[in-house]
Write an enzyme that holds these catalytic residues in place. Structure first.
Site, short mmCIF file in Angstrom:
data_model
loop_
_atom_site.label_atom_id
_atom_site.label_comp_id
_atom_site.label_asym_id
_atom_site.label_seq_id
_atom_site.Cartn_x
_atom_site.Cartn_y
_atom_site.Cartn_z
N LYS A 162 3.21 7.73 9.18
CA LYS A 162 3.28 8.43 10.47
C LYS A 162 3.38 9.94 10.28
O LYS A 162 2.69 10.72 10.93
CB LYS A 162 4.47 7.91 11.28
CG LYS A 162 4.80 8.72 12.52
CD LYS A 162 3.63 8.78 13.50
CE LYS A 162 3.74 9.94 14.45
NZ LYS A 162 4.17 9.60 15.77
N CYS B 143 5.94 16.84 18.27
CA CYS B 143 5.52 15.98 17.16
C CYS B 143 4.87 16.79 16.03
O CYS B 143 5.44 16.93 14.96
CB CYS B 143 4.52 14.94 17.67
SG CYS B 143 5.18 14.00 19.04
#
Ligand code: SAJ
Length: 418
Positions: free
Chosen positions: A216, A270
């Site tokens: 991720k 993010c």
């Protein structure tokens, strides 16, 4: 086969609430847990506390049907999905992951945890965080067996299934994206897989929790590095008097080249954050990832310098600057880590006193911008008054503006849409 009928989702933010609502719409009884009372109350009235396409209707439907309920305290469930924020503390190369919310989640779950439960971490997390959750649970519940000690014989399974959804397309992507499912053991991964199969149509691949964690982080670092490449080209083009947008369009005609778009910097909670998790855990090795972050973080200052140069060229003592857009990217209402906010603040700090900010998604300016004297204005008025038009976010309404209205003004288009 999925043996899970009731789940508790810890954290009802941008990821947790849509995930909870989609499970609830697919026959799972969902209780959502959040420390924010206003958010809990709002969700129980069927209203999300943030904007995301189609989320309103879905949340209203599942709350009215009794399939989703929000609460302040964790309750017993077959599975727990942790979707809390993982921010950073410090800035630039001093940035460090702050996993305090993730560490609080197992403390919240521990009192209601039971044999047969599955615990899933969805939050984007530094490598080792899933093991850390397992350690906290084992410490608080010595009566239960955990995978780190008991392997496949554990009473509780633990997995990391990082979210991958794009804000603005969350409901579509939560169902259709491929998922990486990292178990602390094979059995952990298989149980998590069975649960995700209830809602996910995309490919689901099983791996270890640590691989899933780094996968991720690598996805977001990959995008950050590629945007940094585009931003570096923008700086090079500035020096060489070449139009970077035209340059990229030309280079992208090559069948194996796909350069991303330069802009005022990289924002959001993010991509501007996660690469630092990799840097913090392997600083000597993560050299390109570090440079990319620094290149992207330097962009707001470079945009300020472009405005300064433009203002000097028109020689107006107090130019009116229309700053179009504040969110971190187009057509969202999220201002977190937004480079547009940084640009406006830097302009205020540089002494530009007439800053008319247009952001259709907000009702009040952030305090840091009010503090430098910026004001929120409507689009038509800001455009009419402006000497300099600075496009910071390519929201739909800005993209479609009649180009005639820009005539006679200095235009700085950081998104390359005009
Ligand atoms: N940006 C550019 N140039 C580009 C593309 C983006 O400057 O060519 C900027 C945007 O304006 C924005 C920032 O980058 O400021 C990030 O926007 P984004 O749309 O690339 O990504 P996010 O942060 O909204 O969502 C990302 C996604 N990750 C990837 O695409 C690898 C999403 O799939 C993740 O789930 C999400 O991060 C997350 O939650 O981690």
């Amino acid at each position: 086969m999925n043996d899970i009928h009731r789940i508790a989702v810890i954290g009802l933010g941008y990821i947790g609430l849509p995930t909870a609502a989609v499970f609830a719409a697919n026959g799972i009884e969902v209780v959502g847990v959040d420390i924010n009372k206003a958010a809990v109350d709002s969700i129980n009235r069927g209203r999300p506390h943030f904007g995301e396409p189609n989320l309103n209707a879905l949340v209203r439907r599942v709350v009215e049907a009794g399939a989703l309920r929000a609460t302040l305290d964790a309750e017993p469930a077959d599975a727990f999905i942790i979707a809390v924020p993982t921010p950073i503390t410090g800035h630039g190369i001093a940035a460090r992951p702050d996993i305090s919310y993730v560490e609080a989640a197992p403390r919240e779950i521990a009192p209601v945890l039971a044999a047969g439960n599955l615990v899933i971490l969805e939050s984007t997390s530094p490598v080792g965080t899933t093991e850390r959750i397992a350690a906290i649970l084992a410490e608080l519940r010595p009566d239960l067996g955990f995978p780190q000690d008991r392997g496949d014989l554990a009473d509780v399974q633990i997995a990391h299934c990082p979210e991958r959804v794009l804000p603005g397309r969350i409901l579509e992507e939560v169902v259709n994206n491929a998922r990486v499912i990292g178990g602390m053991t094979r059995k952990c991964a298989q149980r998590a897989l069975a649960l995700y199969k209830v809602i996910v149509r995309g490919d689901c691949r099983l791996t270890t929790a640590r691989t899933a964690e780094l996968a991720k982080l690598s996805e977001n670092a990959f995008r950050d590095v590629n945007i940094a490449f585009a931003n570096e080209l923008a700086n090079i083009c500035d020096t060489l008097s070449i139009n970077v947008w035209e340059l990229i369009a030309m280079a992208n005609l090559h069948p194996r080249v796909n350069i991303l778009q330069p802009g005022p910097g990289v924002g959001g909670h993010c991509i501007a954050v996660d690469p630092w998790f990799i840097v913090a855990s392997a600083p000597e090795q993560a050299r390109l990832i570090t440079q990319a972050r620094l290149i992207n973080d330097a962009r707001p200052g470079q945009i300020r310098d472009q405005v300064r140069a433009a203002a000097a060229a028109i020689a107006i003592a107090r130019p009116v600057i229309a700053c179009l857009g504040l969110s971190y990217k187009r057509d969202v209402d999220d201002l977190r880590e937004s480079p547009a906010v940084d640009v406006v603040r830097l302009l205020g700090e540089a002494g530009f006193a007439d800053l008319a900010v247009v952001e259709p998604h907000i009702a009040r300016l952030p305090a840091e911008l009010a503090a430098v004297g910026a004001r929120l204005e409507d689009f038509d008025r800001a455009l009419a008054d402006a000497d300099i038009v600075l496009l910071l976010v390519d929201h739909m309404g800005f993209r479609q503006v009649d180009r005639g209205r820009l005539q006679g003004k200095i235009v700085i288009d950081t998104r390359g849409v005009w």
